[in-house]
Design an enzyme around this catalytic site. Sequence first.
Site, PDB file in Angstrom:
ATOM      1  N   LEU A 216       0.853  -1.190   0.000  1.00  0.00           N
ATOM      2  CA  LEU A 216       0.000   0.000   0.000  1.00  0.00           C
ATOM      3  C   LEU A 216       0.888   1.238   0.000  1.00  0.00           C
ATOM      4  O   LEU A 216       1.823   1.320   0.798  1.00  0.00           O
ATOM      5  CB  LEU A 216      -0.896   0.048   1.242  1.00  0.00           C
ATOM      6  CG  LEU A 216      -2.035  -0.964   1.379  1.00  0.00           C
ATOM      7  CD1 LEU A 216      -2.675  -0.837   2.751  1.00  0.00           C
ATOM      8  CD2 LEU A 216      -3.081  -0.729   0.299  1.00  0.00           C
ATOM      9  N   HIS A 217       0.592   2.193  -0.875  1.00  0.00           N
ATOM     10  CA  HIS A 217       1.341   3.441  -0.819  1.00  0.00           C
ATOM     11  C   HIS A 217       0.562   4.638  -1.354  1.00  0.00           C
ATOM     12  O   HIS A 217       0.955   5.771  -1.120  1.00  0.00           O
ATOM     13  CB  HIS A 217       2.654   3.314  -1.609  1.00  0.00           C
ATOM     14  CG  HIS A 217       2.451   3.285  -3.092  1.00  0.00           C
ATOM     15  ND1 HIS A 217       2.069   2.144  -3.762  1.00  0.00           N
ATOM     16  CD2 HIS A 217       2.572   4.256  -4.034  1.00  0.00           C
ATOM     17  CE1 HIS A 217       1.974   2.412  -5.051  1.00  0.00           C
ATOM     18  NE2 HIS A 217       2.266   3.672  -5.246  1.00  0.00           N
TER      19      HIS A 217
END
Length: 373
Positions: A216-217
């Site tokens: 996730l980013h």
Amino acid sequence: MTKEILMLKITIIAGARPNFMKIAPIIKAIEKAKSEGENIDFRLVHTGQHYDNKMSGSFFDQLGIPEPHVNLESGGGSQAEQTAKIMVNFEKELLANPADVVLVVGDVTSTMACSITAKKLNIEVVHVEAGIRSGDLSMPEEINRMVTDSITDHFFTTSEIANENLRKAGIEEDRIHYVGNTMIDTLLANQDRLINPEIKVDGESLKAGEYLVLTLHRPANVDEEEKLKDMMQAIIDGSGELTVIFPVHPRTARILKNLGIEHDNLHYVEPLSYLEFNYLVKHAKAVITDSGGITEETTVMGVPCMTLRDNTERPETITMGTNELVGTNPENLKPYLEKLMNDQWKQGSEIPLWDGKTAERIIKSLIHIHSNS
């Protein structure tokens, strides 16, 4: 037969982690063409957009990319500041080292900034991975794609969907070159070189098919703490006995630290090198991600993938591949995880021209274009 031409000088731009696996096969294809007597050479420019060794340096080592001829050291700052730094520094580079073609890949800030700089100096711009669109103007990458494609001279595409996007924008057919996906060139070339990261959970090594990989980013998923907390809880609740391995992006690590999210089955690890990360993906039961590129790699490796976004610029990974678009609402995850746990995930199919030979097609095409211009 190719007629004799003056040296074709190509400046290749690499700026951020997603670029590196895309340029590696292009450099190899140029070197192969040179060894076969073609009058072609390249200069590799690293803009310095990403400068952390895990995010940059190890990719050059592992993928056999030569040391850049120059590093513009343009990292840090806001997107506007970074764009400005790259443009100022790249202009100086091009004036000192003129090129016939500036070749950019993907959709990072460096892609757009170097394209603009090249065109202002009347240098031909070639965009590899042109024409992909998410339709989401809140994504910086979408702006980068649109701006780059608006001034590109030749478009090298990964799919028929991308071709159609360019046609709709009024691009002439002879400037669109459907060649495939250079990132897949790199993946296929390195399948036998993947490195087991030797991650241990409670002293035991990970077993194939018994863990999930999570990345996730994107701001839509990680910037709102409560939303991120709900998403993490949905993943934990839906993963059952499976271990969740989360190589944490530096941006996300700072936010997670504030939230204190922990669970016996959730294991944070440092960012992994290319060869280590893809080993982890290849042997996972599934991947949960908000990355575009990872959805391409999972499709080729036949690994189920859930994309935590409301749109994608790579729809072929859904229509033909192993990817599903889950959305950013944590409640959406449950039925997909249930389908995975019940071994009901769809089977992907091969995507045309994702065969490991894309870079060779690009270089042959560029030589042909310039021998006839």
